[in-house]
Write a protein that holds these residues in place. Structure first.
Motif, PDB file in Angstrom:
ATOM      1  N   SER A   1      27.176  67.845  -5.371  1.00  0.00           N
ATOM      2  CA  SER A   1      26.773  68.999  -6.175  1.00  0.00           C
ATOM      3  C   SER A   1      27.477  68.971  -7.528  1.00  0.00           C
ATOM      4  CB  SER A   1      27.109  70.299  -5.451  1.00  0.00           C
ATOM      5  OG  SER A   1      26.329  70.432  -4.280  1.00  0.00           O
ATOM      6  N   ARG A   2      26.738  69.321  -8.575  1.00  0.00           N
ATOM      7  CA  ARG A   2      27.274  69.371  -9.930  1.00  0.00           C
ATOM      8  C   ARG A   2      26.310  70.168 -10.800  1.00  0.00           C
ATOM      9  NH1 ARG A   2      26.274  63.043 -10.368  1.00  0.00           N
ATOM     10  NH2 ARG A   2      24.069  63.046 -10.823  1.00  0.00           N
ATOM     11  N   VAL A   3      26.639  70.317 -12.044  1.00  0.00           N
ATOM     12  CA  VAL A   3      25.772  71.000 -12.997  1.00  0.00           C
ATOM     13  C   VAL A   3      25.392  69.988 -14.073  1.00  0.00           C
ATOM     14  CG1 VAL A   3      25.657  72.828 -14.729  1.00  0.00           C
ATOM     15  CG2 VAL A   3      26.848  73.240 -12.584  1.00  0.00           C
ATOM     16  N   HIS A   4      24.117  70.004 -14.486  1.00  0.00           N
ATOM     17  CA  HIS A   4      23.732  69.177 -15.628  1.00  0.00           C
ATOM     18  C   HIS A   4      22.822  69.988 -16.546  1.00  0.00           C
ATOM     19  CE1 HIS A   4      19.939  67.992 -13.423  1.00  0.00           C
ATOM     20  NE2 HIS A   4      19.477  67.944 -14.657  1.00  0.00           N
ATOM     21  N   LEU A   5      22.639  69.491 -17.757  1.00  0.00           N
ATOM     22  CA  LEU A   5      21.846  70.175 -18.768  1.00  0.00           C
ATOM     23  C   LEU A   5      20.576  69.409 -19.053  1.00  0.00           C
ATOM     24  CD1 LEU A   5      24.765  70.797 -21.279  1.00  0.00           C
ATOM     25  CD2 LEU A   5      23.970  72.317 -19.474  1.00  0.00           C
ATOM     26  N   ASP A   6      19.548  70.120 -19.483  1.00  0.00           N
ATOM     27  CA  ASP A   6      18.302  69.507 -19.944  1.00  0.00           C
ATOM     28  C   ASP A   6      18.117  69.813 -21.419  1.00  0.00           C
ATOM     29  OD1 ASP A   6      17.715  68.673 -17.374  1.00  0.00           O
ATOM     30  OD2 ASP A   6      16.070  70.084 -17.057  1.00  0.00           O
ATOM     31  N   ILE A   7      17.600  68.824 -22.137  1.00  0.00           N
ATOM     32  CA  ILE A   7      17.175  68.993 -23.523  1.00  0.00           C
ATOM     33  C   ILE A   7      15.671  68.812 -23.529  1.00  0.00           C
ATOM     34  CG2 ILE A   7      17.247  68.001 -25.852  1.00  0.00           C
ATOM     35  CD1 ILE A   7      20.113  67.023 -25.169  1.00  0.00           C
TER      36      ILE A   7
END
Length: 128
Positions: free
Chosen positions: A65-71
């Motif tokens: 589990s982790r957090v990621h960003l979208d562009i």
């Protein structure tokens, strides 16, 4: 010329069922659940956000589990090239719909197609 902007906070969840995760994050952020099964395959849940806010998406994953960003962008290839020039690396082209990238810092993020009908505020315009 192409456009892009930060659009989504993606909470990657290594779980069997996204519903409890959606309930937790809904309550933690004070956001209603828009969908516990966005695409009908049990892989994505979404919290309600205002049009000027980033989307908040929960994604069922196999990795930790982790957090990621979208562009989001109107030109996937141009945006990938722009970010490569800054030091990012292409990792995978998924479902022929988005690029998984890795920043020079080791963080993973995605370049996706426009997620809402209009780009809305905070749009960047990039020369070719």
């Amino acid at each position: 010329m192409h456009h892009s902007r930060f659009c989504t906070l993606v909470i990657d969840c290594q779980v069997d069922d996204l519903a409890p995760a959606a309930e937790f994050w809904s309550r933690a952020f004070g956001k209603k659940i828009a969908s516990v099964d966005q695409d009908g395959d049990g892989r994505y849940a979404e919290l309600e956000t205002a049009a000027e806010e980033p989307l908040i998406l929960l994604q069922k994953v196999e990795h930790e589990s982790r957090v990621h960003l979208d562009i989001e962008t109107d030109d996937l290839e141009a945006e990938a090239k722009r970010l490569e020039a800054l030091g990012a690396k292409r990792i995978a082209f998924v479902r022929e719909r988005w690029w998984v990238m890795q920043a020079p810092t080791g963080h993973r993020f995605c370049i996706v197609r426009r997620q809402r009908e209009t780009f809305g505020p905070h749009l960047n315009t990039w020369p070719e």
